[in-house]
Design a protein around this motif. Sequence first.
Motif, short mmCIF file in Angstrom:
data_model
loop_
_atom_site.label_atom_id
_atom_site.label_comp_id
_atom_site.label_asym_id
_atom_site.label_seq_id
_atom_site.Cartn_x
_atom_site.Cartn_y
_atom_site.Cartn_z
N MET A 229 29.72 5.86 58.78
CA MET A 229 28.54 5.81 57.92
C MET A 229 27.28 6.06 58.74
O MET A 229 27.12 5.53 59.83
CB MET A 229 28.44 4.46 57.22
CG MET A 229 29.60 4.17 56.29
SD MET A 229 29.21 2.98 54.98
CE MET A 229 29.25 1.44 55.88
N ARG A 230 26.37 6.86 58.17
CA ARG A 230 25.10 7.18 58.83
C ARG A 230 23.97 6.63 57.97
O ARG A 230 24.09 6.47 56.78
CB ARG A 230 24.95 8.70 59.00
CG ARG A 230 26.05 9.31 59.84
CD ARG A 230 25.92 10.82 59.92
NE ARG A 230 24.78 11.24 60.71
CZ ARG A 230 24.78 11.34 62.04
NH1 ARG A 230 25.87 11.03 62.72
NH2 ARG A 230 23.71 11.75 62.68
N GLY A 231 22.83 6.36 58.63
CA GLY A 231 21.67 5.87 57.91
C GLY A 231 21.50 4.36 57.99
O GLY A 231 20.41 3.84 57.77
N GLU A 256 34.43 1.10 51.01
CA GLU A 256 33.77 0.24 50.03
C GLU A 256 32.45 0.84 49.58
O GLU A 256 32.09 0.78 48.39
CB GLU A 256 33.56 -1.15 50.65
CG GLU A 256 34.88 -1.84 50.97
CD GLU A 256 34.77 -2.98 51.97
OE1 GLU A 256 35.67 -3.85 51.96
OE2 GLU A 256 33.81 -3.00 52.77
N ALA A 257 31.73 1.47 50.52
CA ALA A 257 30.47 2.13 50.17
C ALA A 257 30.73 3.35 49.29
O ALA A 257 29.97 3.61 48.34
CB ALA A 257 29.72 2.54 51.43
N VAL A 258 31.79 4.10 49.59
CA VAL A 258 32.13 5.27 48.77
C VAL A 258 32.43 4.85 47.34
O VAL A 258 31.95 5.47 46.38
CB VAL A 258 33.33 6.02 49.38
CG1 VAL A 258 33.92 7.00 48.37
CG2 VAL A 258 32.91 6.77 50.64
N TRP A 259 33.22 3.80 47.18
CA TRP A 259 33.54 3.32 45.82
C TRP A 259 32.26 2.98 45.07
O TRP A 259 32.09 3.37 43.91
CB TRP A 259 34.44 2.08 45.90
CG TRP A 259 34.76 1.50 44.56
CD1 TRP A 259 35.80 1.84 43.73
CD2 TRP A 259 34.02 0.48 43.87
NE1 TRP A 259 35.75 1.09 42.57
CE2 TRP A 259 34.67 0.25 42.63
CE3 TRP A 259 32.89 -0.27 44.18
CZ2 TRP A 259 34.21 -0.69 41.70
CZ3 TRP A 259 32.43 -1.20 43.26
CH2 TRP A 259 33.08 -1.41 42.05
N GLY A 273 23.50 7.77 49.42
CA GLY A 273 24.48 7.86 50.48
C GLY A 273 25.09 6.53 50.84
O GLY A 273 25.12 5.59 50.05
N TRP A 274 25.58 6.46 52.09
CA TRP A 274 26.31 5.28 52.55
C TRP A 274 25.50 4.00 52.37
O TRP A 274 26.05 2.98 51.91
CB TRP A 274 26.64 5.45 54.03
CG TRP A 274 27.38 6.68 54.41
CD1 TRP A 274 26.88 7.79 55.03
CD2 TRP A 274 28.79 6.96 54.20
NE1 TRP A 274 27.88 8.73 55.23
CE2 TRP A 274 29.06 8.24 54.74
CE3 TRP A 274 29.84 6.23 53.62
CZ2 TRP A 274 30.32 8.81 54.72
CZ3 TRP A 274 31.09 6.81 53.60
CH2 TRP A 274 31.34 8.09 54.14
N VAL A 311 30.57 11.71 51.10
CA VAL A 311 30.80 10.63 50.13
C VAL A 311 31.37 11.15 48.81
O VAL A 311 32.24 10.52 48.22
CB VAL A 311 29.47 9.87 49.87
CG1 VAL A 311 29.65 8.85 48.74
CG2 VAL A 311 29.00 9.19 51.14
N TYR A 312 30.91 12.34 48.39
CA TYR A 312 31.32 12.86 47.08
C TYR A 312 32.32 14.00 47.18
O TYR A 312 32.56 14.70 46.21
CB TYR A 312 30.07 13.30 46.31
CG TYR A 312 29.07 12.18 46.17
CD1 TYR A 312 29.24 11.19 45.23
CD2 TYR A 312 27.99 12.08 47.05
CE1 TYR A 312 28.36 10.13 45.13
CE2 TYR A 312 27.11 11.03 46.96
CZ TYR A 312 27.29 10.05 46.00
OH TYR A 312 26.42 8.99 45.91
#
Length: 387
Positions: A229-231, A256-259, A273-274, A311-312
């Motif tokens: 993950m970036r940011g 978990e962030a993607v979901w 994003g993330w 992510v998408y």
Amino acid sequence: MSTPPTETTPPARTALSGLVGNTPLLRVSEPFTQDGRGFWAKLEGFNPGGIKDRPALHMVERARARGDLRPGARIIESTSGTLGLGLALAGMVYGHPVTLVTDPGLEMSMTRLLTAYGAQVNVVSEPHPTGGWQEARRERVKQLMAQHPGSWCPDQYNNPDNTTAYTPLALELATELGHIDVLVCSVGTGGHSAGVSRVLRQLYPGLKVVGVDTIGSTIFGQPARPRLMRGLGSSIYPRNVAYENFSEVHWVAPSEAVWACRQLAASHYATGGWSVGAVALVAGWLARTLPEDTRIAAVFPDGPQRYLGTVYDDDYCAAHGLLDGPPALEPEVVGRVDEKEVTRWTRCTTVVDPLMLSETSEQAEQTEDVVLDDASAAEDEAEDERL
């Protein structure tokens, strides 16, 4: 956030800076929480480049006012992307060439966009042995500054202007919501969480601040690991992080962030994003578990555009094991930030500066050594007496 015209800032360019700020609020509820509950999301992705347009413009403006940044001098900074967009904007507004140092993890689409906005993109090839990509980028910045006499580095990780830049964001939240009980922020350089919480805690002394980090980040005392993950997150200890302001911290894993990102997109037509996914996951849990009348504000730092290939992207996510289904309904809980290495969504309500934690551990070890030495000396004395 707009800047009044000056002799060196043409009105047309001032209009560009006027695009930053006054971003919308969105009420987020199901599927993150049950009907009738929810949280308010500040959609910073509506700034031209995202949330870091705010500190980029402010840091450049203040450096020019102090004389640290001379007219036409080059701006050189390390970035994982979002601040780079802001600095490209600031360079355009104030007439400065911009060099951005990044690493191979930066999305190609972001590299192309930064280049289109006139910035030079410099990519490091190897991570630093202990400080990872972040420290490698910072060392490259020093090298480039030596090659460009008179250049200026914002030093976003330690620059106090990075935090004061978020005063307008805090005041926007206060004006729009009237009262805030809980603030949820992702943490990277520590700028927006420190800047927003400083102002809001003056307005609302009982405010609770919840920090959101990624697994593999050192910011809150976890060991450094390669991070997808970036940011958000860091492999160094940014001094802008206001550890004393946090009531608790949550670490979130990439899957978990993607979901959460995809749930936001499908249910609210707004996502990012993330950082946005991680913040939404934590804010949703808080909305489910705190009293119903708790007013929760969450900062969504960016939009989805730069994450279309990560992510998408189903192929990317499948290749990285990010499509394992929804995360647990509750975070795992640890009593200390260094209790164990976390690998999934985890919560800790004891937040300390990890550098202070290291000092405390060293002092404890020194004390233990002294005690052992004293005990050994006492045994030797007793043996002498027996002899």
